[in-house]
Design an enzyme around this catalytic site. Structure first.
Site, short mmCIF file in Angstrom:
data_model
loop_
_atom_site.label_atom_id
_atom_site.label_comp_id
_atom_site.label_asym_id
_atom_site.label_seq_id
_atom_site.Cartn_x
_atom_site.Cartn_y
_atom_site.Cartn_z
N GLU A 1 0.83 -1.22 0.00
CA GLU A 1 0.00 0.00 0.00
C GLU A 1 0.86 1.26 0.00
O GLU A 1 0.53 2.24 -0.65
CB GLU A 1 -0.96 0.01 1.19
CG GLU A 1 -2.13 -0.96 1.07
CD GLU A 1 -3.00 -0.68 -0.15
OE1 GLU A 1 -2.99 0.45 -0.66
OE2 GLU A 1 -3.68 -1.61 -0.61
N TYR B 1 -6.44 6.34 4.78
CA TYR B 1 -6.58 5.35 3.70
C TYR B 1 -5.75 4.09 4.00
O TYR B 1 -6.26 2.96 3.96
CB TYR B 1 -6.16 5.95 2.34
CG TYR B 1 -5.94 4.85 1.36
CD1 TYR B 1 -7.03 4.15 0.82
CD2 TYR B 1 -4.65 4.39 1.04
CE1 TYR B 1 -6.85 3.08 -0.03
CE2 TYR B 1 -4.46 3.31 0.21
CZ TYR B 1 -5.56 2.67 -0.33
OH TYR B 1 -5.38 1.58 -1.13
N ASP C 1 -9.38 5.62 -1.51
CA ASP C 1 -8.32 6.29 -2.27
C ASP C 1 -8.94 6.93 -3.51
O ASP C 1 -10.17 6.97 -3.65
CB ASP C 1 -7.21 5.30 -2.64
CG ASP C 1 -7.69 4.23 -3.61
OD1 ASP C 1 -8.92 4.15 -3.87
OD2 ASP C 1 -6.85 3.48 -4.14
#
Ligand code: SF4
Length: 352
Positions: A36, A119, A137
């Site tokens: 991520e 996020y 996102d």
């Protein structure tokens, strides 16, 4: 339509259409986290190789926490936004100290770690731990704006929070991880950005208000950012005996702590560059122009012109390191802003 109606078709689409990505092969909190962070502002295709190499060299949180800064930056070289990897390591060190080496299975505790915002905390919490929290996102914002035909400006925090609330209502309590990934995946491969959604392939097309109203292509609405500042720079390749001079950038600001070819503000000719070379304690034998290159950062754009200066000797300035091709390939992390000139040095070294 109730938004929860999309859950079933979305999950069943994901089960048969999910891309086979390196970080999905062995799902662990560490892998989800590293992927991520790498995927922020970077394309999936570019991240694949970096992820595999990074997790091979640093297979767990403990090895990341203990890694030297130089090795860390070398593993990240070319990915850009280097604060991401610095924060990754800082967070790993915090986790070693405060959470006995395991990422905490709590959205709030994740949010307290360096470099982890709402996020990323949502992505780790839901994908790695199955906690039903949203991870919104740009991809998810786009899908939500189109699905609900919402023309609010997604650059506004308020709009983002509303999207998070809508996603929170939809998350299935028993399958949060798959739901998060499915929504992101839909945005990445079907509900594409820049006015090009592939609605005929979309499992949600019968529910989609944007498509029904014929406005999906114009969504989401996003107000324009401030234009980037343009900066002219001269990049000096100072060479002697098949080595080139590099130096470390300041510990703060753009490309902090990374290595660079000496650069100066403004576009200098060979003659204008002579005093600059001498200020570095070097005597130029000849200087030639080696072309232009540009690099775009978030708020700034470097318009670079390169000069190759062959110098009499290596000089005694401690700030300069004289690196050969192998050291540049294996040891020193140079940001991709210098890629064109690094490539030039690799190609021409046998002749200079
Ligand atoms: Fe996006 Fe089209 Fe699917 Fe709507 S129908 S969610 S616009 S791809």
């Amino acid at each position: 339509m109730s938004l929860t109606e999309i859950v079933k078709p979305l999950l069943s689409w994901y089960r048969t259409n999910a891309r086979d990505l390196p970080w999905r092969q062995e799902v662990s909190p560490y892998h989800v986290w590293v992927s991520e962070i790498m995927l922020q502002q970077t394309r999936v295709e570019a991240v694949k190789g970096y992820f595999s190499r990074f997790t091979e060299v640093l297979p767990d949180l403990a090895s990341l926490a203990a890694c030297s800064e130089q090795q860390l930056l070398k593993l990240w070289e070319g990915l850009g936004y280097y604060n991401r990897v610095r924060n990754l390591q800082k967070a790993a060190q915090v986790v070693m100290e405060r959470h006995a080496g395991s990422l905490p299975a709590s959205y709030e505790a994740l949010l307290e770690l360096p470099g982890i915002g709402p996020y990323t905390a949502g992505a780790i919490a839901s994908i790695a731990f199955g906690i039903p929290v949203p991870a919104v996102d740009g991809n998810v914002l786009r899908v939500m704006a189109r699905l609900t035909a919402d023309a609010s400006d997604i650059a506004e925090q308020r709009v983002k929070r509303l999207a998070e609330d809508k996603v929170r209502e939809m998350i299935p309590q028993d399958n949060a991880g798959m739901f998060t990934q499915a929504l992101m995946e839909l945005g990445a491969v079907v509900c594409l950005p820049n006015g090009a959604p592939l609605c005929e392939q979309c499992p949600l097309s019968v529910f989609c208000e944007g498509r029904k109203q014929g406005i999906a292509q114009e969504l989401p609405v996003k107000s324009a950012k401030k234009p980037r500042r343009i900066e002219d720079r001269t990049v000096l390749l100072l060479v002697h005996d098949r080595r080139v001079a590099i130096r470390r950038r300041d510990g703060k600001g753009l490309l902090a702590g990374l290595w660079e070819f000496p650069t100066v503000l403004g576009e200098l000719t060979g003659t204008q560059a002579i005093p600059t070379v001498r200020e570095l304690g070097l005597e130029p034998l000849r200087i030639q122009a080696i072309g232009r290159s540009k690099h775009i950062f978030t708020h700034i754009e470097w318009q670079m012109s390169g000069l190759l200066a062959t110098v009499e000797q290596m000089g005694s300035d401690d700030a300069l390191v004289w690196a050969d091709v192998q050291q540049l390939r294996e040891e020193y992390p140079l940001p991709s802003a210098f890629r064109a000139y690094l490539g030039y040095f690799f190609e021409k070294t046998p002749f200079i």
